[in-house]
Write an enzyme that holds these catalytic residues in place. Sequence first.
Site, PDB file in Angstrom:
ATOM      1  N   CYS A  73      -5.087   0.143   3.769  1.00  0.00           N
ATOM      2  CA  CYS A  73      -4.961  -1.257   4.183  1.00  0.00           C
ATOM      3  C   CYS A  73      -6.281  -2.013   4.067  1.00  0.00           C
ATOM      4  CB  CYS A  73      -4.426  -1.329   5.614  1.00  0.00           C
ATOM      5  SG  CYS A  73      -5.466  -0.479   6.837  1.00  0.00           S
TER       6      CYS A  73
ATOM      7  N   GLN B 222       0.813  -1.213   0.000  1.00  0.00           N
ATOM      8  CA  GLN B 222       0.000   0.000   0.000  1.00  0.00           C
ATOM      9  C   GLN B 222       0.849   1.267   0.000  1.00  0.00           C
ATOM     10  OE1 GLN B 222      -1.543  -1.087   4.067  1.00  0.00           O
ATOM     11  NE2 GLN B 222      -1.499   1.138   4.334  1.00  0.00           N
TER      12      GLN B 222
ATOM     13  N   ASN C  80       0.040  -9.192   5.248  1.00  0.00           N
ATOM     14  CA  ASN C  80       0.010  -7.742   5.393  1.00  0.00           C
ATOM     15  C   ASN C  80       0.058  -7.096   4.006  1.00  0.00           C
ATOM     16  OD1 ASN C  80       0.013  -5.208   6.598  1.00  0.00           O
ATOM     17  ND2 ASN C  80       1.623  -5.709   8.053  1.00  0.00           N
TER      18      ASN C  80
ATOM     19  N   HIS D  46      -5.730  -0.834  11.626  1.00  0.00           N
ATOM     20  CA  HIS D  46      -5.107  -1.484  10.469  1.00  0.00           C
ATOM     21  C   HIS D  46      -5.848  -2.770  10.137  1.00  0.00           C
ATOM     22  CE1 HIS D  46      -1.969  -2.189   7.579  1.00  0.00           C
ATOM     23  NE2 HIS D  46      -1.581  -3.332   8.136  1.00  0.00           N
TER      24      HIS D  46
END
Length: 444
Positions: A70, A64, A386, A365
């Site tokens: 996110c 990102q 992630n 997040h």
Amino acid sequence: MPKEISPENIERYQNNLKEQPDADVIRRAVTHNGILASAADYEANNQLDPVFSLDVSSQPVSDQKRSGRCWLFAALNTMRSKVEGNFNVPKEFELSQVYLFFWDKFEKSNYFLTNVLKTADQPLTDRKVNFLLQTPQQDGGQWDMIAALIEKYGVVPKSAMAETASSNNSSELNSALNTQLRHDAIILRKLVKDGQSEEIINAKKDDMLNEIYRMLVYAFGKPTTKFTFEYRDSDNQYHIDQNITPREFFKKYVNVNLADYVSIINSPTDDKPFNQTYTVEMLGNVVGGQPIKHYNLPIERLKELTIKQLQAGETVWFGSDVGQDSDRKNGLMDTNLYHVDQLMDTDMSMSKAERLDYGESVMDHAMVITGVDIVDGKPTKWKVENSWGDKVGTKGYFVMSDAWFSEFVYQVVINKKYLTDQEREEQVQTPTVLAPWDPMGTLA
């Protein structure tokens, strides 16, 4: 009565410090290395090997970059695994994050202006008005906001709308947009104050949205309406799909009924009893779109539902407070990584509910749970995809301890077919409306 800090107080504090046997050692370590490095417990790393008994996905991670997307990356990462599985596209395939980023900012601008008009009769000192003007729009979001965007606009592959300088680093655009929206708020509030007709006000708002659209096109490019999707699959076979729309692409290639997925939260605070649903005032993006709705359950139930979905071969979108007890470089999240309280010889303990109530922790997040290690029927650690690129963690994947899940995971998105009959009945109840500044209204 207020009591100032006196010279005698300071002298006593200094004398107490002298009595600390390790004070000089700790001071030297912290001043040279910093607090976390001095408080790190590297033995904890040994318990977090990136090996899992249930491992659903190992697709390459996305990045990102310097943006707060996110939540979009996590959602599209769950969906691209479906495209990969159903159509054998290469593992490097990604769905366009900037496409939804464009429409999210456009819709959030309309959502903001709509709320400005709803609150135009309230003074600027009103807490809701002040809250609204603090951040007219931002990068973050929640699951129901993703669903609202995709239902309206569909999705496209990255080849149909690529990243730009402003999508990779969104701070300048956010500053410009928020300045413009506050400027527009001044005008709309004045029109209401002057008693202008609804027709005049709506026409002015439409002009404002035209300007916002132009700003977004300059920053992100024009969003595609029809495109050609062509690729070679993992067996080197060529495929082409011409003149397909974003909504058609979503239906054909992703083929997920977003209405089947519900937000399950864990907020163990006194104001939110379990087995009830909640929404947040003034939280959303698409006016008339899917509203925010959370179903509150105990944390162990969130884990059980997450495991059920993983066992069915499907990854899980989740929201957490990633800044707590987290080692970004090594990709570790564990409550035993650092012992700052021991280092400082003080008590910093708080319950999960207390951290929420007192502003110590919120969901900030979103990531994807792609695996779990189950020992003797219990989860011990979780595999996390992630969206910070492949230079952190294990090629971008993190390891989350089960204890960290308990303390800092606040939301998972689960297919409602995994709920019990009673839970499904409870989940459809009319939600309690929370204040705009409630911790469950923060954006990942």
